[in-house]
Design a protein around this motif. Structure first.
Motif, short mmCIF file in Angstrom:
data_model
loop_
_atom_site.label_atom_id
_atom_site.label_comp_id
_atom_site.label_asym_id
_atom_site.label_seq_id
_atom_site.Cartn_x
_atom_site.Cartn_y
_atom_site.Cartn_z
N THR A 122 -18.66 -22.89 1.74
CA THR A 122 -18.00 -22.63 0.32
C THR A 122 -16.83 -23.11 -0.28
OG1 THR A 122 -19.37 -20.95 0.16
CG2 THR A 122 -18.01 -21.36 -1.72
N VAL B 219 -10.83 -24.13 -8.69
CA VAL B 219 -11.52 -22.86 -7.57
C VAL B 219 -9.76 -22.73 -6.52
CG1 VAL B 219 -12.29 -21.21 -5.68
CG2 VAL B 219 -13.39 -22.46 -7.58
N THR C 52 -21.14 -25.22 -17.66
CA THR C 52 -19.97 -23.91 -17.50
C THR C 52 -20.30 -22.72 -18.97
OG1 THR C 52 -18.58 -24.53 -17.83
CG2 THR C 52 -19.11 -23.94 -15.52
N GLN D 228 -22.44 -23.63 -7.77
CA GLN D 228 -22.37 -23.04 -9.29
C GLN D 228 -20.87 -22.60 -9.59
OE1 GLN D 228 -25.36 -22.28 -10.54
NE2 GLN D 228 -27.03 -21.83 -9.22
N ARG D 229 -20.11 -22.71 -8.65
CA ARG D 229 -19.02 -21.91 -9.40
C ARG D 229 -18.15 -22.68 -9.73
NH1 ARG D 229 -15.76 -19.52 -3.65
NH2 ARG D 229 -15.39 -21.44 -3.18
N GLY E 3 -15.45 -25.76 -2.09
CA GLY E 3 -14.63 -26.63 -3.27
C GLY E 3 -13.11 -26.77 -3.51
N VAL F 4 -19.89 -16.14 1.04
CA VAL F 4 -20.27 -16.17 -0.61
C VAL F 4 -21.39 -16.09 -0.10
CG1 VAL F 4 -20.23 -17.40 -2.56
CG2 VAL F 4 -17.83 -16.96 -1.11
#
Length: 704
Positions: A312, A570, A562, A154-155, A316, A684
């Motif tokens: 997470t 990130v 996005t 998602q990030r 990432g 997270v």
């Protein structure tokens, strides 16, 4: 020409009840066969007719001898579970949950679901919690599966789907880095795609502290210390930058945030990463050379990388590695996650997670609340806000949460710090469990509701590729068993306002039609998918926003999900495990699965051939560690952490690091690995740190 030969029995096309591959299979009635069914091969892209031992033996659990066939109620006079009628059992569940809600408030009632529930059940369970019970306290065991990968997805990409491409693409890419995954034991039919990768000239890199059966297939095996995958990913990306292998054009056109991510990466030089991980610098350089030496490549992670308090960020970092090398948003390239549970993907898309509504909508988004509330026919402000994550919910039992309904989960075995969780379950005012078998969690319940199984009901599942599939009923369930949807329908009628039960139909296709409307316009959009279409196409990939849409086998080829269509780098830096080793606890414990068992083992431990193949827990350790503590292969050893201890036979092998031990987590009792594991949560994803905790290992003391 006349013949006396009987016509063959019809074959029901369906899918395996176990892992996220959801292998295609056929079922045919057969007298004398376990469960009355023979499994026959069926060509399906994921498995092409192949099945593992779990899949081929799956009908055995349909036998009445191995499963529940009538409701059970704990009798006040004996304190024991005893048979009851459905009317008595459902009335008691409704009365007790209702009284807890009335006395302590709606959030004193909790719901705990499972990643093996069909999409229809997951959807109905989330709706039941929020509309009938009015509680925010719902989560599911899929939080323990791939929540860290979901959060990182998602990030970075704006959407979460385990694999953004079909599994068959794996065989056609140039290089695969497989991180913390052992599909040779956890999903064997998937291994053919890895073998074909190598046959096609591609390379396989496996990252695992153990030399597993999957690692034996690899061109390069990296064996980091558990809890250091984040440093490893950062170290590889540092080398990509240092060697000038960054795809500047791709990043300029399709990403954002590189400068901050790059600055963080440059603090992780190869020699430092070697000290942290134990992986030699030449191996780090070799891995970068193999991955960047082909025009396309993939990184696939699983629980070994994700089940950490840094999960997470670890995912990432691997996504950053893919983006920096231009291995994302292109054919035959990208980051993907090998989902674990059968419906781990769909189970979280449609409302079981504490913070989500159907269609992967955020519970805090006013527009999302309004849309779903409109489908449900309730005011948006009547929907509760986000509740506790899975472990936080279990930890609150007997305190703020006084009553619990469990469907399709066995947290007594599967949760971290399991002895504590067992104690919290015992402290509840009331516990109801709906399950196929009398699991360790069901044994603690006040009411146990026996439910139908995969081959006795129809419903959809969403596999690791995002392919929505249809499981079809092949046999009639035994008398005395009801489906989860029937149970929710009855409880909605008993607990809700007059007419509430109409919003909880027992027919799965009717539920799916409502799910389509609820998911429409969401990230996980099923609006264009129907039972008829799934049957015609043998599965449809989401998102599929309308019936004329072809589905989306491959995500991100034109843009990421996005707001600006760009993937997000990130900024991440290495953090070690939540619990480091020391003089008192000098060894790292990591956990996982074995070939013949599945998840908490509640079902597979009851199948004779699977039980014979893997009869109990064990502690895998290196010969140097075994010699140091004075034990041999097969000797009983005790693994102790700050939370408790587990005892099982030693399995001595040089296929594991000398500073690490491994235990499978499928068993209860004294060999329960999760008695020892650490519930420290990723900030997270709220994923517990199953894969690394500090322990000491000693010869087991004789009883008495």
């Amino acid at each position: 020409m006349p013949t006396d030969a009987a016509a063959p029995s019809p074959v029901t096309a369906t899918h395996c009840p176990y892992c996220s591959l959801q292998c295609g299979m056929g079922l045919r009635a057969a007298d004398g066969a376990p469960g009355g069914l023979d499994v026959v091969p069926r060509d399906f892209p994921v498995n092409r007719g192949a099945l593992c031992g779990k899949g081929s033996s799956a009908p055995a659990l349909l036998s009445r001898r191995l499963r529940l066939t009538e409701p059970l109620i704990r009798r006040a006079d004996t304190g024991r579970l005893a048979p009851a009628t459905w009317e008595e059992a459902l009335a008691l569940v409704a009365a007790r949950l209702g009284s807890v809600r009335e006395e302590h408030g709606a959030d004193a009632v909790g719901v705990f679901g499972g990643g093996g529930l069909t999409n229809e059940k997951a959807y109905a369970l989330g709706k039941f919690a929020r509309v009938v019970l009015g509680t925010s306290q719902i989560d599911y065991n899929g939080r323990f599966c791939m929540s860290s990968a979901a959060a990182a997805h998602q990030r970075a990409f704006g959407i979460d789907r385990g694999l953004p491409f079909p599994l068959e693409d794996v065989a056609r890419t140039g290089c695969v880095i497989l991180v913390g995954a052992n599909p040779a034991e956890t999903m064997p039919p998937a291994v053919r795609h890895l073998r074909e990768l190598r046959e096609n000239g591609g390379t396989l890199i496996v990252v695992d502290p153990r030399r597993t059966k999957t690692a034996e297939l690899a061109d390069l095996h990296l064996a980091p210390r558990p809890g250091t995958d984040l440093a490893l990913a950062l170290g590889l990306l540092h080398l990509v930058v240092a060697q000038g292998r960054v795809d500047e054009e791709f990043m300029a056109e399709r990403t954002t945030g590189w400068e901050a991510a790059r600055a963080a990466v440059m603090a992780h030089w190869p020699e430092l990463v070697e000290r942290i991980t134990g992986v030699p610098v030449p191996q780090l350089r070799a891995a970068v050379g193999l991955f960047c030496g082909t025009p396309d490549g993939m990184v696939l992670t699983a629980r070994g990388a994700e089940q950490h308090a840094t999960g997470t960020d670890t995912v990432g970092a691997w996504i950053n590695f893919c983006l920096a090398t231009g291995r994302a948003g292109r054919p035959l390239s990208g980051y993907g996650c090998l989902t674990g549970q059968g419906n781990g993907q769909g189970g979280r898309e449609h409302g079981q997670k504490a913070d989500q509504l159907p269609g992967y909508r955020k519970l805090t988004d006013p527009a999302a609340r309004a849309h779903v509330a409109g489908v449900w026919g309730v005011p948006p402000d009547s929907l509760p806000g986000p509740g506790r994550s899975a472990y936080e919910l279990l930890d609150a039992l007997g305190g703020e949460v006084r009553g619990l309904l469990v469907m399709g989960s066995n947290p007594v075995v599967s949760a971290p710090r399991a002895a504590h969780v067992e104690g919290r379950l015992r402290a509840l005012d009331f516990l109801a469990v709906a399950d196929v078998v009398l699991s360790e969690t069901a044994e603690l319940a006040d009411v146990v509701l026996p439910v139908t199984q995969w081959a006795e009901e129809s419903g959809t599942m969403t596999n690791l590729e995002g392919r929505v599939l249809l499981r079809r009923a092949a046999v009639t369930p035994p008398a005395g068993v009801r489906s989860d949807l029937e149970i929710l329908n009855s409880l909605a009628g008993l607990l809700g306002r007059e007419g509430t039960a109409k919003g909880f139909p027992a027919d799965p296709e009717e539920v799916f039609e409502e799910l389509r409307r609820a998911s429409a316009g969401g990230a996980a959009d099923y609006a264009g998918i129907s039972y008829r279409r799934i049957e015609a196409e043998d599965g449809v990939f989401w998102p599929c926003p309308e019936e004329g849409h072809p589905g989306t086998p491959r995500l991100f080829l034109d843009r990421f999900a996005t707001s600006d269509g760009r993937a997000r780098f990130v900024e991440v830096t290495h953090r070690g495990p939540a619990e480091e080793t020391d003089g008192a606890y000098p060894v790292v414990l990591t956990t996982g699965r074995v070939l013949a068992q599945y998840q908490s083992g509640a079902q597979t431990r009851r199948v004779p051939e699977l039980r014979a193949a893997a009869p109990g827990a064990f502690v895998e350790m290196h010969p140097l560690l075994a010699a140091r503590i004075g034990v041999g292969d097969g000797d009983a050893v005790t693994v102790t952490s700050r939370r408790g201890q587990a005892t099982a036979p030693a399995r001595v092998t040089s296929a594991i690091r000398s500073d690490t031990v491994f235990m499978p987590f499928h068993w209860a009792g004294e060999g329960r690995a999760n008695t020892v594991t650490n519930p420290a949560l990723d900030p997270v994803s709220k994923m517990p740190e199953f894969k690394a905790c500090a322990v000491r290992v000693e010869p087991a003391r004789p009883p008495g």
